[in-house]
Design an enzyme around this catalytic site. Structure first.
Site, PDB file in Angstrom:
ATOM      1  N   TYR A  92      39.556  28.365  29.047  1.00 53.02           N
ATOM      2  CA  TYR A  92      40.251  27.295  29.709  1.00 53.02           C
ATOM      3  C   TYR A  92      39.218  25.969  29.854  1.00 53.02           C
ATOM      4  O   TYR A  92      38.098  26.123  30.077  1.00 53.02           O
ATOM      5  CB  TYR A  92      40.544  27.756  31.069  1.00 53.02           C
ATOM      6  CG  TYR A  92      41.384  26.980  32.028  1.00 53.02           C
ATOM      7  CD1 TYR A  92      42.331  25.879  31.508  1.00 53.02           C
ATOM      8  CD2 TYR A  92      41.314  26.911  33.184  1.00 53.02           C
ATOM      9  CE1 TYR A  92      43.038  25.097  32.183  1.00 53.02           C
ATOM     10  CE2 TYR A  92      41.806  26.040  34.015  1.00 53.02           C
ATOM     11  CZ  TYR A  92      43.095  25.158  33.563  1.00 53.02           C
ATOM     12  OH  TYR A  92      43.842  24.524  34.272  1.00 53.02           O
ATOM     13  N   SER A 183      39.915  35.164  27.276  1.00 53.85           N
ATOM     14  CA  SER A 183      40.149  34.294  28.771  1.00 53.85           C
ATOM     15  C   SER A 183      41.486  33.652  28.404  1.00 53.85           C
ATOM     16  O   SER A 183      42.644  34.110  28.153  1.00 53.85           O
ATOM     17  CB  SER A 183      39.087  33.442  28.821  1.00 53.85           C
ATOM     18  OG  SER A 183      39.312  33.120  30.305  1.00 53.85           O
ATOM     19  N   ASP A 273      35.615  42.564  35.696  1.00 56.59           N
ATOM     20  CA  ASP A 273      35.826  41.264  35.663  1.00 56.59           C
ATOM     21  C   ASP A 273      36.760  40.665  36.697  1.00 56.59           C
ATOM     22  O   ASP A 273      37.609  41.187  37.115  1.00 56.59           O
ATOM     23  CB  ASP A 273      37.122  40.950  34.524  1.00 56.59           C
ATOM     24  CG  ASP A 273      37.170  39.681  34.139  1.00 56.59           C
ATOM     25  OD1 ASP A 273      36.924  38.691  34.944  1.00 56.59           O
ATOM     26  OD2 ASP A 273      37.689  39.272  32.919  1.00 56.59           O
ATOM     27  N   HIS A 302      33.543  39.127  32.771  1.00 58.52           N
ATOM     28  CA  HIS A 302      34.228  37.995  31.919  1.00 58.52           C
ATOM     29  C   HIS A 302      33.101  37.550  31.255  1.00 58.52           C
ATOM     30  O   HIS A 302      32.483  36.505  31.284  1.00 58.52           O
ATOM     31  CB  HIS A 302      34.823  36.998  32.745  1.00 58.52           C
ATOM     32  CG  HIS A 302      35.950  36.338  32.325  1.00 58.52           C
ATOM     33  ND1 HIS A 302      37.335  36.713  32.257  1.00 58.52           N
ATOM     34  CD2 HIS A 302      35.944  35.087  31.890  1.00 58.52           C
ATOM     35  CE1 HIS A 302      37.958  35.793  31.537  1.00 58.52           C
ATOM     36  NE2 HIS A 302      37.318  34.837  31.544  1.00 58.52           N
TER      37      HIS A 302
END
Length: 319
Positions: A92, A183, A273, A302
């Protein structure tokens, strides 16, 4: 073992809590019709970066809503006959990155197409009012508008359109097109294979954009999901519209298109995560009906999952 979410056995049984729109399949069928009506006007521009064993191009095409979309394209030199291709999707707000991390696949005889998501850290346009970057807030873009105007709808379609373009390249074997990413890139890997089910293999890692209400319930609407909290604070401070908002987010929730995936899936999950909680990832994984397997990392969050990229390469090399 420490845990930040459900026990593993419950994760395998978890079905998600975000409301599912009644017409979600019709929504995506309509979206795909719009995508197919677009003339892509594909353009390949040789890059100033070249290597002895691979050719590097900037690839441009026109996506829905007239956005000009960019991807890096690397193909091996001297390939005899059609060869496999890998689609790469980034995290992202990021971009397609440097050329160097595409060359490992090119050295193995793969073409690589690495998408820049519209309006984020690369060169793809976001035409929603201005051209160029809008960077953040893409989950909530369109929540106060018709669901057909959700920005991630368009980004999901860009992934499927790129896959179709890859399959039409004369040097690419359309029966051997694969997808990967982590992700947001993991979510787009699943979305791509759902909306272009000819994708044969996919390797998503800790996918984003799944089971938004679960993120909210776990008080993890921060970091990558911070904009959910921001939206409620500014536009629905008493949560009067909570059901409506989460239901609309269901249109761009990968768990509700995961059943469309036909390719073989290998998904990487870190059970610690706190950015994309494991339960949200399992909500999508558990709805995939094609051949699938998990690579679970109990002590990882993550972050880089050691060995997963090696497993991905081996999976893509298998006949």
């Amino acid at each position: 073992m420490p845990q930040i979410d459900m026990p593993l056995q419950q994760l395998y049984e978890y079905a998600g809590v975000n409301p599912k729109p009644d017409d979600v399949d019709a929504y995506w069928d309509r979206a795909l019709e719009e995508m197919r009506s677009v003339t892509p006007n594909v353009e390949l521009v040789p890059s100033s970066f070249q290597t002895p064993n691979a050719e590097c191009f900037d690839l441009y095409f026109t996506g829905v809503r007239d956005a000009r979309i960019h991807a890096k394209y690397v193909r091996p030199k001297g390939s005899s006959g059609p060869h496999p291709a890998v689609l790469q999707f980034h995290g992202y707000t990021g971009g397609s990155g440097d050329w160097h991390d595409k060359l490992n696949f090119a050295s193995l005889g793969f073409s690589v197409l690495s998408l820049d998501c519209r309006g984020q850290g690369g060169y793809s346009e976001d035409t929603g009012g201005v051209k160029g970057t809008t960077h953040h807030g893409h989950i909530i873009r369109g929540l106060n508008d018709h669901p057909d105007n959700l920005l991630f709808r368009h980004i999901f379609l860009d992934t499927a359109q790129l896959a179709g373009i890859a399959m039409e390249l004369p040097e690419v074997d359309p029966e051997r097109v694969y997808a990967m990413g982590g992700s947001q890139g993991g979510a787009l890997t699943i979305a791509c294979a759902a909306l272009e089910p000819r994708i044969k293999k996919l390797a998503p890692v800790f996918p984003f954009l799944s089971d938004y209400k679960r993120v909210w319930q776990m008080d993890l609407a921060k970091d990558a999901y911070q904009e959910l909290r921001t939206f409620f604070r500014h536009f629905d401070p008493q949560h009067v519209r909570e059901d409506e908002i989460f239901t609309k987010l269901g249109y761009i929730d990968i768990q509700y298109i995961a059943h469309r995936v036909k390719g073989d899936v290998m998904m990487g999950v870190g059970l610690m995560d706190t950015i994309c909680p494991p339960s949200t990832q399992f909500a999508a994984y558990n709805k995939i009906t094609s051949s699938k397997r998990l690579e679970i990392y109990p002590d990882f969050g993550h972050e880089n999952l050691p060995g997963f990229l090696d497993k991905t390469i081996q999976m893509f090399l298998e006949e």
